[in-house]
Scaffold this motif. Structure first.
Motif, PDB file in Angstrom:
ATOM      1  N   TYR A  67       0.865  -1.171   0.000  1.00  0.00           N
ATOM      2  CA  TYR A  67       0.000   0.000   0.000  1.00  0.00           C
ATOM      3  C   TYR A  67       0.904   1.225   0.000  1.00  0.00           C
ATOM      4  CZ  TYR A  67      -3.754  -3.179   1.299  1.00  0.00           C
ATOM      5  OH  TYR A  67      -4.659  -4.210   1.303  1.00  0.00           O
ATOM      6  N   PRO A  68       0.470   2.318  -0.622  1.00  0.00           N
ATOM      7  CA  PRO A  68       1.330   3.502  -0.726  1.00  0.00           C
ATOM      8  C   PRO A  68       1.851   4.036   0.610  1.00  0.00           C
ATOM      9  CG  PRO A  68      -0.564   3.724  -2.159  1.00  0.00           C
ATOM     10  CD  PRO A  68      -0.805   2.489  -1.325  1.00  0.00           C
ATOM     11  N   GLY A  69       1.078   3.951   1.682  1.00  0.00           N
ATOM     12  CA  GLY A  69       1.505   4.529   2.951  1.00  0.00           C
ATOM     13  C   GLY A  69       2.314   3.616   3.838  1.00  0.00           C
ATOM     14  N   ARG A  70       2.525   2.372   3.454  1.00  0.00           N
ATOM     15  CA  ARG A  70       3.297   1.440   4.285  1.00  0.00           C
ATOM     16  C   ARG A  70       4.770   1.837   4.301  1.00  0.00           C
ATOM     17  NH1 ARG A  70      -0.112  -1.453   7.447  1.00  0.00           N
ATOM     18  NH2 ARG A  70      -1.631  -2.574   6.198  1.00  0.00           N
ATOM     19  N   ALA A  71       5.413   1.544   5.419  1.00  0.00           N
ATOM     20  CA  ALA A  71       6.823   1.920   5.581  1.00  0.00           C
ATOM     21  C   ALA A  71       7.677   1.387   4.440  1.00  0.00           C
ATOM     22  CB  ALA A  71       7.351   1.420   6.929  1.00  0.00           C
ATOM     23  N   LYS A  72       7.448   0.150   4.035  1.00  0.00           N
ATOM     24  CA  LYS A  72       8.289  -0.427   2.976  1.00  0.00           C
ATOM     25  C   LYS A  72       8.179   0.358   1.668  1.00  0.00           C
ATOM     26  CE  LYS A  72       4.928  -4.143   2.591  1.00  0.00           C
ATOM     27  NZ  LYS A  72       4.527  -4.093   3.985  1.00  0.00           N
ATOM     28  N   ALA A  73       6.965   0.797   1.323  1.00  0.00           N
ATOM     29  CA  ALA A  73       6.778   1.555   0.091  1.00  0.00           C
ATOM     30  C   ALA A  73       7.344   2.967   0.218  1.00  0.00           C
ATOM     31  CB  ALA A  73       5.293   1.595  -0.281  1.00  0.00           C
ATOM     32  N   ASP A 101      17.609  -2.458  -6.839  1.00  0.00           N
ATOM     33  CA  ASP A 101      17.029  -1.132  -6.927  1.00  0.00           C
ATOM     34  C   ASP A 101      15.520  -1.271  -7.073  1.00  0.00           C
ATOM     35  OD1 ASP A 101      19.547   0.142  -6.865  1.00  0.00           O
ATOM     36  OD2 ASP A 101      19.815  -0.268  -9.002  1.00  0.00           O
ATOM     37  N   ALA A 102      14.783  -0.600  -6.180  1.00  0.00           N
ATOM     38  CA  ALA A 102      13.324  -0.714  -6.148  1.00  0.00           C
ATOM     39  C   ALA A 102      12.666   0.434  -6.898  1.00  0.00           C
ATOM     40  CB  ALA A 102      12.833  -0.725  -4.705  1.00  0.00           C
ATOM     41  N   GLU A 103      11.523   0.104  -7.452  1.00  0.00           N
ATOM     42  CA  GLU A 103      10.635   1.078  -8.073  1.00  0.00           C
ATOM     43  C   GLU A 103       9.262   0.811  -7.478  1.00  0.00           C
ATOM     44  OE1 GLU A 103       8.687   1.793 -12.507  1.00  0.00           O
ATOM     45  OE2 GLU A 103       9.854  -0.009 -12.096  1.00  0.00           O
ATOM     46  N   VAL A 104       8.586   1.849  -6.999  1.00  0.00           N
ATOM     47  CA  VAL A 104       7.240   1.693  -6.458  1.00  0.00           C
ATOM     48  C   VAL A 104       6.258   2.204  -7.508  1.00  0.00           C
ATOM     49  CG1 VAL A 104       5.667   2.244  -4.571  1.00  0.00           C
ATOM     50  CG2 VAL A 104       8.125   1.990  -4.115  1.00  0.00           C
ATOM     51  N   VAL A 105       5.365   1.324  -7.922  1.00  0.00           N
ATOM     52  CA  VAL A 105       4.379   1.653  -8.950  1.00  0.00           C
ATOM     53  C   VAL A 105       3.024   1.819  -8.264  1.00  0.00           C
ATOM     54  CG1 VAL A 105       3.337   0.938 -11.138  1.00  0.00           C
ATOM     55  CG2 VAL A 105       5.681   0.236 -10.588  1.00  0.00           C
ATOM     56  N   GLN A 106       2.401   2.985  -8.482  1.00  0.00           N
ATOM     57  CA  GLN A 106       1.121   3.300  -7.855  1.00  0.00           C
ATOM     58  C   GLN A 106      -0.022   3.093  -8.855  1.00  0.00           C
ATOM     59  OE1 GLN A 106       1.425   3.811  -4.755  1.00  0.00           O
ATOM     60  NE2 GLN A 106       3.369   4.820  -4.393  1.00  0.00           N
ATOM     61  N   MET A 107      -1.234   3.055  -8.333  1.00  0.00           N
ATOM     62  CA  MET A 107      -2.425   3.015  -9.184  1.00  0.00           C
ATOM     63  C   MET A 107      -2.512   4.323  -9.960  1.00  0.00           C
ATOM     64  SD  MET A 107      -4.285   0.424  -9.306  1.00  0.00           S
ATOM     65  CE  MET A 107      -4.545  -1.131  -8.500  1.00  0.00           C
ATOM     66  N   PRO A 108      -3.015   4.336 -11.153  1.00  0.00           N
ATOM     67  CA  PRO A 108      -3.606   3.222 -11.887  1.00  0.00           C
ATOM     68  C   PRO A 108      -2.583   2.384 -12.654  1.00  0.00           C
ATOM     69  CG  PRO A 108      -3.940   5.232 -13.120  1.00  0.00           C
ATOM     70  CD  PRO A 108      -3.236   5.623 -11.846  1.00  0.00           C
ATOM     71  N   GLU A 109      -1.320   2.869 -12.727  1.00  0.00           N
ATOM     72  CA  GLU A 109      -0.298   2.136 -13.483  1.00  0.00           C
ATOM     73  C   GLU A 109      -0.032   0.751 -12.909  1.00  0.00           C
ATOM     74  OE1 GLU A 109       0.264   5.297 -12.304  1.00  0.00           O
ATOM     75  OE2 GLU A 109      -0.152   6.308 -14.209  1.00  0.00           O
ATOM     76  N   ALA A 110      -0.267   0.564 -11.629  1.00  0.00           N
ATOM     77  CA  ALA A 110       0.043  -0.713 -10.981  1.00  0.00           C
ATOM     78  C   ALA A 110      -0.949  -1.824 -11.312  1.00  0.00           C
ATOM     79  CB  ALA A 110       0.099  -0.520  -9.464  1.00  0.00           C
ATOM     80  N   GLU A 111      -2.108  -1.479 -11.859  1.00  0.00           N
ATOM     81  CA  GLU A 111      -3.179  -2.475 -12.025  1.00  0.00           C
ATOM     82  C   GLU A 111      -2.735  -3.712 -12.815  1.00  0.00           C
ATOM     83  OE1 GLU A 111      -7.604  -2.699 -13.928  1.00  0.00           O
ATOM     84  OE2 GLU A 111      -7.068  -0.844 -12.882  1.00  0.00           O
ATOM     85  N   ASP A 112      -2.194  -3.532 -14.005  1.00  0.00           N
ATOM     86  CA  ASP A 112      -1.761  -4.694 -14.804  1.00  0.00           C
ATOM     87  C   ASP A 112      -0.599  -5.416 -14.142  1.00  0.00           C
ATOM     88  OD1 ASP A 112      -3.708  -4.316 -16.748  1.00  0.00           O
ATOM     89  OD2 ASP A 112      -2.400  -3.090 -18.020  1.00  0.00           O
TER      90      ASP A 112
END
Length: 168
Positions: A67-73, A101-112
């Motif tokens: 989830y966007p607000g979680r510490a890991k994200a 190297d991490a990338e965090v993808v948010q909605m709506p791009e994360a859906e697929d």
């Protein structure tokens, strides 16, 4: 010097192993394993560890739903250098640490990408429209980790020199 057993019957002595692998072998090892410990960096520089379910996408990245607000994200967005310890289902099974190297993808791009995440962990969903709607409602995000280095695939056990000193 022989080291006597502490108590109980003697058990078979397993010797720890470390097996160096290339990227293809690493991903083959990780694909069937879905128990990860994700390490990100807190703002104060200390590690944040999160037990997560993970998989490997078609591009060879480790993927974790969040989830966007979680510490890991939040941490991964601020500092994309992360580490993942991939564990076997059996506690005594082999494991490996992957840095990347991490990338965090948010909605709506994360859906697929979340559909691909589900597939690599659990296979086909009985109703993809329902799944997509749930991911949108929950505002899920996806953490994608591109491996940059990794340790050998390791197994627990005694160092060989210690095992040799133990009673057979």
């Amino acid at each position: 010097m022989k080291i006597p057993p502490t108590k109980g019957p003697l058990m078979a002595r397993s010797i720890a192993t470390n097996t160096a692998v290339d990227l293809t072998e690493l991903l083959d090892f990780v694909r069937p394993r879905h128990r990860f410990l994700l390490a990100t960096t807190r703002r104060d520089g200390r590690p944040q560890l999160s037990p997560v379910s993970g998989g490997v996408d078609d591009a060879g990245r480790l993927v974790i739903s969040s989830y966007p607000g979680r510490a890991k994200a939040v941490n991964a967005e601020r500092d994309p250098r992360v580490s993942v310890c991939v564990l076997s289902d059996d506690w005594n099974g082999p494991w490996v640490q992957v840095d990347g190297d991490a990338e965090v993808v948010q909605m709506p791009e994360a859906e697929d990408a979340l559909v691909d995440y589900f597939r690599c962990i659990a296979g086909e969903h009985p109703d993809w429209d329902e799944y997509r709607a749930a991911m949108r409602l929950q505002n899920k995000s996806l953490i994608r980790i591109t491996p940059t280095r990794w340790g050998p695939i390791a197994t627990g056990g005694f160092p060989a020199d210690v095992a040799a000193r133990l009673d057979p």
